[in-house]
Design an enzyme around this catalytic site. Structure first.
Site: not given
Lengths: 391, 391
Positions: B107, B209, B261
């Site tokens: 911005y 995780e 996982d």
């Protein structure tokens, strides 16, 4: 290496409490059986038609409609069994000092039941549940049935909310000074009802939707200069962040201001803090903060307003550089908001109409882009000072 | 209410350092001009072909190919100007004690330049940049060019990483005891290079995780019982979490274990910690932890392995209830991993082939579903004890 056997004193007490309530509430089932009645559970409906906005309390609440879940009704037997299965898993986890999550409750209960079909005597199979949405729904029924939130049953979840400020709390066995977090922050626990507020030296609570803006305000010492408790929900607020904010409001009597992006999604995030969420209205009574104020970013902050006799905070050039064209889904969402009773005030109408007319939106980051000092030392304190918020 | 003017001593020093380097590095441009040469910047290429895996150091690094960005080359003039624009915005923010984010740098720099087209003298318009992807790319060039990471220029970002453990750190002007966080956690600052490690009483680092599993292990006192520093990346790790882990490994010589996982996405998350990410290879040298070990969940933890003479941790019934069928994109991802040099070890081949043969995956939550005590007191310590990890 030794075995994991730690539980804070607070958790030990919480377990006892939850075990007691679960035992009492589900005793009705046993009683039905002992007294020869078909066992059933009577639970408040969590349907949209039983979700009611109470304007006096400014809360989304469950109405009084109930349903019966009976073991001996074929259409309900599975749901009845699921409910008892879930209750027993939670009970066991509490007894074993475990801390399940909603995801692992799903795994804990997931199995296949084999049964003999009559009259053929063939073997049939039925899963307890297939998707987490099923086990989650059953868990919500248990929350409504027992009037105990899952957090009080020490069911944990991922947690995004952070806080800093001149506030001492007790969590677990520790006392934590939230003004001594350095450049980092305190990540709120998933069970904020177990927190004690020890010492507070703050005048208001500022909830910032975006984590990155929270980081900036924190780093620039905003909470120190303005005696604020600074919180971020890092997007859509989770239950723990909402409950933590509610407790600051209710118990410490601190005014709560919310800052989000200036678009219908930002406005809705504010309303989740204030009024509750539509899908989880049974929690509002504990999680919502009816006195929360929307500080901005308002459409009328960007463009000013003749009606409100308000000058814009942005110049025309800044507007040209900062505003983003709204997408079709933003427009649709704004139209939906206009239909929600809790957005039906004159003040919100002005903001929503301005949005629907201009069809543009603005991120909080754009205000930080104009200058962090502008955001921290002008925009926020000015608006609080002159009372430019929406109740 | 007073003005925001706070900066920790650490930040004041960091600003000075960054200002100095920026000044030195960009002085070449001024020198070119003063000495009558067309100004140009020489920067290492961040292309895939210039991203090299170094097997000895186990790191993804930028190669030696460079490109020149010259003001007087029409194809490069815009990029050259963008780079100087970004550098000047950062320089100004540092001088003004601001803490920009990558979003607000976008911005800050976004505006339209009007110019006169020759020979017609019509007015043309050109935006400095339109999308954040452009300003982000320019910022990365500046990181590579100056060899200063954006964090060292006090550019902040949202931050997901959390830590608890018997470890005292200094952050900003505070000393924080990470063993006194109650049920909550310490949220890592976006600029972890500014942290000092004061006192450590831990034997290893466990990176989980998933935030929800981190919450469970924390609550059950895992880090206390096993003398661990417990960290979560809450999904794909951000830069600050990776840098924090790297520093724990490098400076405190703590072994680092990662649990994710059991699927190609989980394996890849581990490899981002260990080796670096493909798109940001220029950061690996500082952010990656080459000695990080993959503790699990392994395919061979689920099914056992004759080759490895390894028994499974799950019974057949648990497997039936816990495992999830892999999707087409999981299969595709696993095939991609097999082609990455850093997954080309014999040990990873066994895991990836097992996955491709079985076509199933498993979440960490399933192990917590088998029992938090199983996860915390058997699975993790057993595997560490017998050395069942992948280097």
């Amino acid at each position: 290496m030794s075995a994991t056997s730690y539980s804070s004193k607070v958790d030990v007490k919480a377990r006892e409490r939850a075990l007691k309530v679960l035992h009492e509430k589900f005793y009705v089932v046993l009683k039905d059986i002992l007294e020869g009645r078909p066992p059933k559970l009577v639970i408040k409906k969590r349907t949209l038609s039983n979700t009611i906005y109470e304007p006096e309390r400014k809360l989304l609440l469950l109405g009084e409609s109930v349903f019966e879940r009976s073991l001996l009704d074929l259409r309900e037997a599975k749901k009845f069994m699921q409910t008892l299965l879930m209750a027993s898993i939670i009970y066991e986890a509490l007894s074993n000092s475990e801390y399940p999550t909603i995801r692992d409750l799903y795994y804990r209960g997931k199995h296949t039941i084999r049964y003999r079909k009559l009259p053929s005597k063939n073997v049939g199979e039925e899963n307890t549940w297939d998707e987490q949405s099923e086990s989650d729904s059953v868990l919500r029924d248990i929350e409504v049935f027992t009037n105990v939130l899952r957090e009080e049953m020490l069911i944990l979840s991922k947690e995004k909310g952070k806080v800093v400020g001149d506030l001492k709390i007790r969590s677990g066995d520790d006392i934590i000074d939230l003004s001594k977090m350095g450049h980092g922050a305190y990540s709120i626990e998933p069970t904020p009802d177990l927190i004690d507020f020890i010492e507070v030296n703050a005048e208001f609570v500022l909830v910032v939707e975006k984590d990155a803006v929270f980081q900036q305000l924190h780093r620039a010492g905003f909470w120190r200069s303005y005696r604020a408790v600074l919180i971020t929900s890092a997007g859509q607020p989770d239950r723990a962040t909402r409950r933590f904010v509610r407790r600051l409001s209710e118990e410490l009597k601190l005014p709560v201001y919310v800052i989000s992006d200036s678009d219908p999604y930002g406005f809705y995030i504010y309303s989740v803090f204030k009024t509750g969420s539509i899908t989880l209205s049974y929690e509002s009574e504990r999680l919502a903060t009816p006195s929360a104020r929307f500080l901005g970013v308002m459409m009328t902050d960007i463009f000013g307003s003749n009606k409100l006799n308000k000058k814009p905070y942005l110049t025309e050039e800044e507007r040209r550089n900062f505003i983003i064209r709204a997408k079709e889904r933003d427009i649709k969402r704004a139209r939906e908001l206009k239909e929600y009773p809790w957005f039906k005030s004159e003040r919100w109408r002005i903001e929503l109409d301005e949005f629907l007319e201009r069809r543009v939106k603005l991120e909080i980051e754009a205000l930080a882009g104009k200058g962090l000092k502008f955001l921290a030392d002008k925009y926020i304190p000015d608006k609080i000072g002159i009372g430019d918020w929406i109740e």
